[in-house]
Design an enzyme around this catalytic site. Sequence first.
Site, PDB file in Angstrom:
ATOM      1  N   ASP A 357      12.124 -33.447  11.473  1.00  0.00           N
ATOM      2  CA  ASP A 357      13.463 -33.779  11.363  1.00  0.00           C
ATOM      3  C   ASP A 357      14.176 -34.984  12.362  1.00  0.00           C
ATOM      4  O   ASP A 357      13.724 -34.540  13.538  1.00  0.00           O
ATOM      5  CB  ASP A 357      14.521 -32.835  10.802  1.00  0.00           C
ATOM      6  CG  ASP A 357      15.851 -32.876  10.743  1.00  0.00           C
ATOM      7  OD1 ASP A 357      16.099 -33.548   9.361  1.00  0.00           O
ATOM      8  OD2 ASP A 357      16.334 -32.314  11.608  1.00  0.00           O
ATOM      9  N   GLU A 394      10.721 -39.075  10.314  1.00  0.00           N
ATOM     10  CA  GLU A 394      12.280 -39.016  10.283  1.00  0.00           C
ATOM     11  C   GLU A 394      12.593 -39.719  11.845  1.00  0.00           C
ATOM     12  O   GLU A 394      12.767 -39.750  12.543  1.00  0.00           O
ATOM     13  CB  GLU A 394      13.615 -38.345   9.918  1.00  0.00           C
ATOM     14  CG  GLU A 394      14.378 -38.158   9.184  1.00  0.00           C
ATOM     15  CD  GLU A 394      15.171 -37.251   8.691  1.00  0.00           C
ATOM     16  OE1 GLU A 394      15.863 -37.830   7.635  1.00  0.00           O
ATOM     17  OE2 GLU A 394      15.744 -36.661   9.680  1.00  0.00           O
TER      18      GLU A 394
END
Length: 706
Positions: A357, A394
């Site tokens: 993330d 990401e």
Amino acid sequence: MTTAPLARLVTARGTSPGVSQAVSAGRCTPLGATVLPSGVNFSIYTKHASAVELVLFDREENVRESRVIALDAQSNRTSHYWHAFVPDLKPGQLYGYRISGPFDPANGMRFDPSKILLDPYGHGVTVPTNYSRAAACAKGDNAATAMKSVVVNHSTYDWEGDAPIQRPASQTVIYEMHVRGFTRHPSSGVSESKRGTYAGLIEKIPYLQELGITAVELLPVFQFDAQEAPQGLVNYWGYAPVSFFAPHEGYSSRQDPLSAVNEFRDMVKALHRAGIEVILDVVFNHTTEGNQDGPTLSFRGLENSTYYILERDRSRYANYSGTGNTLNANHPVVRRMVLDSLHYWVEQMHVDGFRFDLASILERDATGDLLPSPPVLWDIDSDPALAGSKLIAEAWDAAGLYQVGSFIGDRWREWNGRFRDDVRSFFRGDPGSVAPLADRLVGSPQIYGHKDLEAEASVNFVTCHDGFTVNDLVSYDQKHNETNGEQNRDGANDNRSYNCGVEGPTDDAAVEQLRNRQVKNFLTVTLVSLGLPMILMGDEARRTQLGNNNAYCQDNETSWFDWSLVEKHSDVHRFVRMLNRFHLLRDFATERPGLTLNQLLRTGNREWHGVQLGRPDWSAESHSLASSIVCQNDRLYLYLALNAYWEPLEFELPPMINANESWRRWIDTSLNSPEDISEWQAAPKVSTHTYSAGPRSVVALFARPI
């Protein structure tokens, strides 16, 4: 390495039944709580502490600790590591720490011995029913309402020969899903005691197999603080980590302190038996401790200035994550913790990969500046223990850093946010969207070609947990996040969505028909483009969040998978199942092992077309594109026509090399089920030299030369 003598004793107050008082100095390695034949060794890092107490609890709801072990700075400290060996302790023992030291926020120090702190390396966490985030924020003792760490012994679990699968990326289809949301809805058919748990997911593995996915990407399963949410709501997604080694207790169907660890392993083992990989969405960019007003749960009270990036005003936290703080991931101690965590999940929990993330945050140094060669990322990239694991980034953060196509490393795959945006723009009918779409269809060489990596460096997706579902992408022009309690200010404003004429649910048959077609368009492009495809949980059944594009705090039917939709939208479900059977372009890549995307494109015989052969229309006003390719070692011809125009278009078809062969219709999203997608053996022939693609549709034809 030097360690304190094992014979030195430390002070202990209180006694748990059957536990000897002969606490010895122990060893500084390994960190965390390590079960040994005669007891447990504890070790923790804190550089500036003046005193450390290891506290033991008999039960999670105890108002006070049952035993306090005050560590001696001479015998229980090696460099910056405090340690002790406690005989006779067993797995399942609850514990925490009280740490004394300077409370000097102006200089980044926030020690508070009134708070029970979790062990950063604790492999289990238990949460009392009266857990209070507010108490961890306020002054005073919080022992009665604090999370506690749990001693875990991994040597007794029987993996029955299980190991990570290591499936080639070219044969992988990812299903992004939420452990709780997958089975929590009453319609799941899972028994009430197992709904929303690891055990509940096990019961639904046959569904995943039938759907044809090969990997699940689980939203965060690290223990998180569900109370980090607006008043009256809960943190549902789990992007609020408090431990990087412990599986989330709330996803266990059983109540004992060790249940989450064992049930998670049961789930991994069962998925592997079904041939499905397990990828974890990991959050190493921040913790749930938030900003300067947040709770003291672990890292803040252990060594605040080590674990977090602080502003020049060291009483405040840098906030590149958008959640109040930023982990100082390139500090040697934090960097080691990140690597140790990844090793743990691969070696002890058998997971197959990780999606990081806001991974771009991991390129920042202690001042927030970008590092040209960030140590933590290169450590992960080059680690032999992780060599067989899938690594997905990401490649952006919440402070505006966007690195899709430029993320550092040799083997990272990236969530291709430009694939999402450009495919959405094309099917919405945006001007100037044809040329970007063409690049996305063939692995985005304009983005990734300079890296000379395999085609699957691009993780292709149109929807994910963060944003609209595919149903809502075709049903809403605007986000509708009012129930989040933030006056609809949260969530992305740029969704590139198109409601097909009506905002929200409708009984208009024409609108519904168009929406169904658009859903199939998005899914087709995602699953046939070069790259590693990912679909969102429930998109195969048109799951809706009623226009909420930021449902992070909606632990209710807004977010749960309503299984009645599988039957209601059985045509879409069937469409996805059949798409997943045919990895056309990925098979093409597989049959030429070792080729990079650039080599693959050079060896493939591809032509671009418009409605006329060999004449693609790249103008800003164009809304259509076609492509033909010879693939699978010349054993298959594929023709793809994409029409985002609001009227039918007649496409010229390439002539057959062999007069005895003809094109066959595999997909036509403008047709009703079951004609929208055909079994290859029964695919109807196309006898004409042109094909009419309906308004806003995708057509895929194939031929096999004789």
